[in-house]
Design a protein around this motif. Structure first.
Motif, PDB file in Angstrom:
ATOM      1  N   GLU A  71       0.834  -1.197   0.000  1.00  0.00           N
ATOM      2  CA  GLU A  71       0.000   0.000   0.000  1.00  0.00           C
ATOM      3  C   GLU A  71       0.868   1.246   0.000  1.00  0.00           C
ATOM      4  OE1 GLU A  71      -1.854  -0.617   3.994  1.00  0.00           O
ATOM      5  OE2 GLU A  71      -0.131  -1.953   3.959  1.00  0.00           O
ATOM      6  N   ASP A  72       0.343   2.305  -0.568  1.00  0.00           N
ATOM      7  CA  ASP A  72       1.042   3.584  -0.560  1.00  0.00           C
ATOM      8  C   ASP A  72       0.519   4.431   0.586  1.00  0.00           C
ATOM      9  OD1 ASP A  72       2.564   3.078  -2.834  1.00  0.00           O
ATOM     10  OD2 ASP A  72       0.984   3.785  -4.166  1.00  0.00           O
ATOM     11  N   VAL A  73       1.437   4.988   1.350  1.00  0.00           N
ATOM     12  CA  VAL A  73       1.073   5.897   2.428  1.00  0.00           C
ATOM     13  C   VAL A  73       1.850   7.184   2.219  1.00  0.00           C
ATOM     14  CG1 VAL A  73       1.120   6.311   4.916  1.00  0.00           C
ATOM     15  CG2 VAL A  73       0.623   4.027   4.060  1.00  0.00           C
ATOM     16  N   TYR A  74       1.141   8.275   2.119  1.00  0.00           N
ATOM     17  CA  TYR A  74       1.775   9.572   1.929  1.00  0.00           C
ATOM     18  C   TYR A  74       1.646  10.364   3.214  1.00  0.00           C
ATOM     19  CZ  TYR A  74       1.630   8.246  -2.938  1.00  0.00           C
ATOM     20  OH  TYR A  74       1.806   7.579  -4.118  1.00  0.00           O
ATOM     21  N   SER A  75       2.779  10.794   3.741  1.00  0.00           N
ATOM     22  CA  SER A  75       2.778  11.581   4.972  1.00  0.00           C
ATOM     23  C   SER A  75       2.808  13.067   4.628  1.00  0.00           C
ATOM     24  CB  SER A  75       3.985  11.219   5.831  1.00  0.00           C
ATOM     25  OG  SER A  75       5.180  11.500   5.150  1.00  0.00           O
ATOM     26  N   THR A  76       2.565  13.878   5.644  1.00  0.00           N
ATOM     27  CA  THR A  76       2.621  15.320   5.471  1.00  0.00           C
ATOM     28  C   THR A  76       4.062  15.744   5.201  1.00  0.00           C
ATOM     29  OG1 THR A  76       0.777  15.515   7.028  1.00  0.00           O
ATOM     30  CG2 THR A  76       1.980  17.523   6.493  1.00  0.00           C
ATOM     31  N   PHE A  77       4.995  15.183   5.983  1.00  0.00           N
ATOM     32  CA  PHE A  77       6.420  15.459   5.839  1.00  0.00           C
ATOM     33  C   PHE A  77       7.195  14.180   6.079  1.00  0.00           C
ATOM     34  CE2 PHE A  77       4.637  19.411   7.546  1.00  0.00           C
ATOM     35  CZ  PHE A  77       5.063  20.326   6.602  1.00  0.00           C
ATOM     36  N   TYR A  78       8.422  14.155   5.590  1.00  0.00           N
ATOM     37  CA  TYR A  78       9.333  13.051   5.858  1.00  0.00           C
ATOM     38  C   TYR A  78      10.676  13.660   6.223  1.00  0.00           C
ATOM     39  CZ  TYR A  78      12.318   8.985   5.168  1.00  0.00           C
ATOM     40  OH  TYR A  78      13.222   7.975   5.353  1.00  0.00           O
ATOM     41  N   ILE A  79      11.284  13.158   7.305  1.00  0.00           N
ATOM     42  CA  ILE A  79      12.586  13.642   7.763  1.00  0.00           C
ATOM     43  C   ILE A  79      13.597  12.524   7.530  1.00  0.00           C
ATOM     44  CG2 ILE A  79      13.911  14.547   9.708  1.00  0.00           C
ATOM     45  CD1 ILE A  79      11.177  15.419  10.904  1.00  0.00           C
ATOM     46  N   PRO A  80      14.365  12.628   6.456  1.00  0.00           N
ATOM     47  CA  PRO A  80      15.294  11.546   6.103  1.00  0.00           C
ATOM     48  C   PRO A  80      16.336  11.251   7.176  1.00  0.00           C
ATOM     49  CG  PRO A  80      15.107  13.112   4.289  1.00  0.00           C
ATOM     50  CD  PRO A  80      14.388  13.707   5.471  1.00  0.00           C
ATOM     51  N   ALA A  81      16.788  12.266   7.914  1.00  0.00           N
ATOM     52  CA  ALA A  81      17.859  12.077   8.897  1.00  0.00           C
ATOM     53  C   ALA A  81      17.518  11.000   9.922  1.00  0.00           C
ATOM     54  CB  ALA A  81      18.163  13.398   9.609  1.00  0.00           C
ATOM     55  N   GLY A  82      16.251  10.867  10.260  1.00  0.00           N
ATOM     56  CA  GLY A  82      15.864   9.860  11.235  1.00  0.00           C
ATOM     57  C   GLY A  82      14.867   8.864  10.696  1.00  0.00           C
ATOM     58  N   LYS A  83      14.621   8.929   9.377  1.00  0.00           N
ATOM     59  CA  LYS A  83      13.592   8.095   8.746  1.00  0.00           C
ATOM     60  C   LYS A  83      12.272   8.236   9.504  1.00  0.00           C
ATOM     61  CE  LYS A  83      16.863   4.866   6.792  1.00  0.00           C
ATOM     62  NZ  LYS A  83      17.343   3.512   6.690  1.00  0.00           N
ATOM     63  N   ILE A  84      11.888   9.490   9.707  1.00  0.00           N
ATOM     64  CA  ILE A  84      10.703   9.806  10.494  1.00  0.00           C
ATOM     65  C   ILE A  84       9.630  10.408   9.592  1.00  0.00           C
ATOM     66  CG2 ILE A  84       9.788  11.273  12.339  1.00  0.00           C
ATOM     67  CD1 ILE A  84      12.538  11.063  13.681  1.00  0.00           C
ATOM     68  N   TYR A  85       8.451   9.844   9.711  1.00  0.00           N
ATOM     69  CA  TYR A  85       7.291  10.359   8.993  1.00  0.00           C
ATOM     70  C   TYR A  85       6.526  11.282   9.937  1.00  0.00           C
ATOM     71  CZ  TYR A  85       8.369   6.746   5.647  1.00  0.00           C
ATOM     72  OH  TYR A  85       9.021   5.963   4.714  1.00  0.00           O
ATOM     73  N   VAL A  86       6.043  12.387   9.401  1.00  0.00           N
ATOM     74  CA  VAL A  86       5.301  13.366  10.196  1.00  0.00           C
ATOM     75  C   VAL A  86       3.915  13.516   9.588  1.00  0.00           C
ATOM     76  CG1 VAL A  86       5.223  15.739  11.037  1.00  0.00           C
ATOM     77  CG2 VAL A  86       7.431  14.605  10.742  1.00  0.00           C
ATOM     78  N   GLU A  87       2.910  13.366  10.417  1.00  0.00           N
ATOM     79  CA  GLU A  87       1.531  13.556   9.978  1.00  0.00           C
ATOM     80  C   GLU A  87       0.924  14.731  10.731  1.00  0.00           C
ATOM     81  OE1 GLU A  87      -0.403  12.427   7.694  1.00  0.00           O
ATOM     82  OE2 GLU A  87       0.507  10.531   7.079  1.00  0.00           O
TER      83      GLU A  87
END
Length: 73
Positions: free
Chosen positions: A2-18
Motif C-alpha cells: 500500500e502507498d502511504v503519503y505523509s505530510t512530511f518526511y525527515i530523512p535524517a531519522g527516517k521519520i514520517y510526520v503527519e
C-alpha cells in the motif's frame, strides 16, 4: 503493498510526520486509522501533530524529534 503519503518526511531519522487536520470528519478519521495501521504494520516511525500544535511548533517539534534521537538546532 500500500502507498502511504505523509505530510512530511525527515530523512535524517527516517521519520514520517503527519499533521492531522480534520478531526471532526468521519471519513477523515477512517483514513487516519488506515494510515496509522499502515505505519504500525511496516514499523515506521511516526510523529503526529494536530492543528493546535502549529501555534507552538517551534516548541513541539524539537521535543518530538528528541524522543527519536534527533536534536533540533
Amino acid at each position: 503493498d500500500e502507498d502511504v503519503y505523509s505530510t512530511f518526511y525527515i530523512p535524517a531519522g527516517k521519520i514520517y510526520v503527519e499533521l492531522w487536520e480534520h478531526e471532526n470528519d468521519a471519513d477523515y478519521q477512517r483514513i487516519k486509522q488506515q494510515k496509522l495501521q499502515a505505519y504500525a504494520k511496516h514499523g515506521l516511525t511516526l510523529l503526529e501533530l494536530s492543528m493546535s500544535d502549529l501555534a507552538s511548533l517551534d516548541d513541539v517539534m524539537p521535543r518530538l524529534l528528541l524522543k527519536h534521537g534527533i536534536e533540533a538546532y
